[in-house]
Design an enzyme around this catalytic site. Structure first.
Site, short mmCIF file in Angstrom:
data_model
loop_
_atom_site.label_atom_id
_atom_site.label_comp_id
_atom_site.label_asym_id
_atom_site.label_seq_id
_atom_site.Cartn_x
_atom_site.Cartn_y
_atom_site.Cartn_z
N TRP A 166 -25.16 15.91 -6.25
CA TRP A 166 -26.22 16.53 -5.43
C TRP A 166 -25.76 17.69 -4.75
CZ3 TRP A 166 -30.70 15.85 -7.03
CH2 TRP A 166 -31.14 14.54 -7.49
N ASP A 168 -27.69 16.74 3.54
CA ASP A 168 -28.78 16.02 2.81
C ASP A 168 -28.61 14.66 2.85
OD1 ASP A 168 -30.21 14.94 0.62
OD2 ASP A 168 -29.19 16.39 -0.82
N LYS A 197 -35.90 7.29 -1.20
CA LYS A 197 -34.83 6.29 -1.41
C LYS A 197 -35.04 5.22 -0.23
CE LYS A 197 -33.62 9.48 -4.30
NZ LYS A 197 -32.62 10.65 -4.03
C1 PLP Z 1 -32.86 11.93 -4.71
C2 PLP Z 1 -31.89 12.94 -4.05
C3 PLP Z 1 -32.41 14.14 -4.08
C4 PLP Z 1 -33.49 14.89 -4.88
O1 PLP Z 1 -34.80 14.56 -4.46
P1 PLP Z 1 -35.90 15.19 -5.15
O2 PLP Z 1 -37.21 14.29 -4.11
O3 PLP Z 1 -36.15 14.52 -6.33
O4 PLP Z 1 -36.10 16.56 -5.18
C5 PLP Z 1 -31.56 15.23 -3.32
N1 PLP Z 1 -30.57 14.83 -2.79
C6 PLP Z 1 -30.11 13.32 -2.73
C7 PLP Z 1 -28.91 13.19 -1.97
C8 PLP Z 1 -30.90 12.77 -3.32
O5 PLP Z 1 -30.46 11.20 -3.52
#
Ligand code: PLP
Length: 375
Positions: free
Chosen positions: A113, A187, A211
């Site tokens: 990521w 993030d 998540k």
């Molecule tokens: C799932 C995830 C994303 C991507 O999210 P989307 O909603 O699919 O754009 C970005 N960063 C992390 C750490 C993730 O787990």
């Protein structure tokens, strides 16, 4: 009804009592006093008093749960974590360069990521890799003292929980102590609300909801107020944090149903004892699973112990030819979506807030039984 345990990395399992409540409210939403309004949440105007009450409560509950200081704005946006990879540099990369010049940002690569974030940011600013764990297969976090932070970077981006690689910052870096003037951007998509956040070290945090907070379609951004108002001229208005903040996340229609669902999750989290209780429960779940993996002759995990994720636990079978049998047996045992991400293979158990200890106990029992019969 006991549903199977669902270990999906996201969209992920949600508390059953929340889904049941949403089902009950689907056709005719009741306000706090129990009075039904004649509409479902999906059918309400986002500017009506019913939805405004849902929104206001959700924001207040989230602020309380994450102990978000008063000088931070909470924004409910769309586009997911991937869109934020562009939206953050569009808004923050010129913090220190001024809007007329291309700004810069530093990236610490600890997995898939953060790599994606770095690549995307390069379209909008001078993106620089300050440290990378790639040569060691993303199994550790390079020590902050070794990061090569650039003099002029507006922010330093980290992915505080790498969902695919299973690496988590258990302590956020203190950029000031490292001599940096940059803001820390995290993030936190895959561990938001699983633990506390040290806001004194953070300028902006973003995360997709799917998540740990609810359904896909909602992106949470928490940003310190003084970072607003520096967006590049080309930044789309709907993605300009200042515009979104000025309009209480209603510059355009927000993802109303996803905000409502996240709001139900926030209330559920408060009933569980909040983020402090969640953090302890998540630690206990993760420790049980890692202990089982480490004690086994069949399973292994490559990540250095001090940065193993409490949310996403990738593991591998020493005999890969058993993978298919492992997954089929797991499904029969009521344990779903354990297949690892295609980029790393093996297995992955995501054990977010909504996964009870009993689910991890069931997984551990199954793993031990499988090893006895196949080891
Ligand atoms: C799932 C995830 C994303 C991507 O999210 P989307 O909603 O699919 O754009 C970005 N960063 C992390 C750490 C993730 O787990």
């Amino acid at each position: 009804m006991q549903r199977p345990y669902n270990f999906s990395a996201g969209p992920a399992t949600l508390p059953q009592e929340v889904l049941t409540q949403a089902a009950d409210e689907m056709l005719n939403w009741p306000d706090a006093s129990g009075k039904r309004c004649g509409m479902g949440v999906m059918e309400m105007s986002h500017r009506g008093k019913e939805f405004i009450s849902i929104y206001t409560q959700a924001e207040a509950d989230l602020r309380e749960l994450l102990a978000v200081p008063a000088n931070f704005q909470i924004l409910f946006m769309q586009g997911g974590g991937l869109a934020e990879n562009a939206i953050v540099p569009l808004n923050l990369s010129t913090l220190r360069s001024g809007a007329s010049q291309t700004g810069g940002a530093d990236f610490v690569l600890t997995g898939s990521w953060s790599e994606k974030s770095f690549t995307e940011a390069g379209k909008y600013c001078n993106a620089h890799i300050a440290a990378s764990g790639k040569s060691e297969g993303f199994t550790h976090i390079p020590a902050p003292q070794t990061w090569e932070l650039s003099e002029s970077a507006s922010y330093v981006h980290i992915c505080s929980n790498e969902t695919i690689n299973g690496i988590e910052f258990h302590t956020l870096p203190d950029l000031k102590a490292l001599g940096s003037k940059a803001e820390l951007v995290i993030d936190f998509s895959s561990h938001v609300a699983s633990r506390g956040v040290d806001w004194s070290r953070v300028g902006l945090a973003f995360g997709g909801a799917q998540k740990n907070l609810g359904p896909a379609g909602l992106t949470l951004v928490v940003v310190r107020e003084d970072l607003l108002g520096h967006a590049m001229a080309i930044c789309p208005s709907a993605f300009n944090y200042q515009t979104v903040a000025k309009n209480q996340s209603m510059y355009n229609t927000p993802p109303t149903y996803a905000i409502y669902m996240a709001g139900l999750i926030f209330q559920w989290l408060k009933r569980q004892g909040g983020v402090v209780a969640m953090e302890a429960a998540n630690k206990a779940k993760a420790e049980l699973l890692y202990r089982t993996i480490d004690a086994s002759g069949l399973y292994f995990n490559r990540v250095q112990k001090e940065c193993r994720s409490h949310m996403n636990v990738p593991f591998f079978l020493r005999d890969e030819s058993l993978n298919e049998a492992f997954l089929i047996g797991a499904k029969d045992a009521g344990l779903l979506q354990l297949k690892g991400h295609k980029s790393v293979g093996g297995m992955r158990a995501s054990i977010y807030n909504a996964m009870p200890l009993e689910g991890v106990q069931a997984l551990v029992s199954y793993m031990q039984e499988f090893e006895r019969t196949h080891g």
